[in-house]
Design a protein around this motif. Structure first.
Motif, PDB file in Angstrom:
ATOM      1  N   GLY A   1      -5.611   1.359  -1.145  1.00  0.00           N
ATOM      2  CA  GLY A   1      -6.425   1.229  -0.268  1.00  0.00           C
ATOM      3  C   GLY A   1      -7.248  -0.174  -0.364  1.00  0.00           C
TER       4      GLY A   1
ATOM      5  N   LEU B   1      -3.883   5.611  -5.908  1.00  0.00           N
ATOM      6  CA  LEU B   1      -4.493   5.450  -4.095  1.00  0.00           C
ATOM      7  C   LEU B   1      -5.613   4.238  -3.944  1.00  0.00           C
ATOM      8  N   GLY B   2      -6.856   4.477  -5.009  1.00  0.00           N
ATOM      9  CA  GLY B   2      -7.834   3.137  -4.911  1.00  0.00           C
ATOM     10  C   GLY B   2      -6.707   1.603  -4.107  1.00  0.00           C
TER      11      GLY B   2
ATOM     12  N   LEU C   1      -4.605  -1.586   2.417  1.00  0.00           N
ATOM     13  CA  LEU C   1      -4.836  -1.825   3.105  1.00  0.00           C
ATOM     14  C   LEU C   1      -5.875  -2.119   3.940  1.00  0.00           C
ATOM     15  N   ALA C   2      -6.754  -2.444   3.143  1.00  0.00           N
ATOM     16  CA  ALA C   2      -8.135  -3.084   3.167  1.00  0.00           C
ATOM     17  C   ALA C   2      -8.108  -4.998   3.622  1.00  0.00           C
TER      18      ALA C   2
ATOM     19  N   ALA D   1       0.986  -1.436   0.439  1.00  0.00           N
ATOM     20  CA  ALA D   1       0.413  -0.117   0.175  1.00  0.00           C
ATOM     21  C   ALA D   1       0.965   1.038  -0.380  1.00  0.00           C
TER      22      ALA D   1
END
Length: 146
Positions: free
Chosen positions: A59, A55-56, A62-63, A20
């Motif tokens: 994310g 960036l998506g 990170l999820a 990430a």
């Protein structure tokens, strides 16, 4: 004492956080068409990811780390672990599919092999996806019945 599942959870979470952070770095730095992290076809990038898409992806990674941490018991959750394990099984399939590839640009069975991306994909990206898939599957299987 730390169990093997705890070590696996920490390893997976760490890898996803590092991935990430790498995507956040790429989003801030901007795309580099000559980079080894974008597949190439015909001497040109196969696609040019926008900063927002990059960036998506950060994310989403990170999820993944959060989900793994929750199943591993490092993050409290109100969702039953058995339900979260189904998400892990799906995640394992996604990373397995990435390792196998699209039979053209990415994965173990790609046809385009003479690019900087193809070299790194064969040496690092696809094996890492296979390792992540196996680790996620093992973690999900070990917590599914718990």
């Amino acid at each position: 004492m730390t169990s093997p599942n705890d070590l696996l959870t920490l390893f997976l979470v760490s890898v996803f956080i590092v991935l990430a952070q790498l995507h956040i770095y790429w989003a801030i730095r901007g795309p580099n068409p000559k980079s080894s992290y974008i597949p190439q076809a015909g001497g040109k990038p196969a696609f040019e990811p926008s900063r927002l898409v990059t960036l998506g992806v950060a994310g989403a990674l990170l999820a993944c780390a959060s989900l793994i941490a929750a199943v591993g018991g490092f993050v409290p959750t109100m969702v039953p672990i058995r339900v979260l394990c189904w998400f892990l099984f799906f995640m394992a399939l996604v990373f397995l599919a990435r390792a196998v590839g699209d039979f053209r640009l990415v994965g173990f069975f790609k046809k385009i092999k003479g690019t900087p991306f193809a070299k790194w994909d064969s040496l690092l990206f696809s094996p890492l996806c296979l390792l992540l898939s196996a680790g996620i599957f093992i973690l999900a299987l070990s917590h599914y019945g718990a």
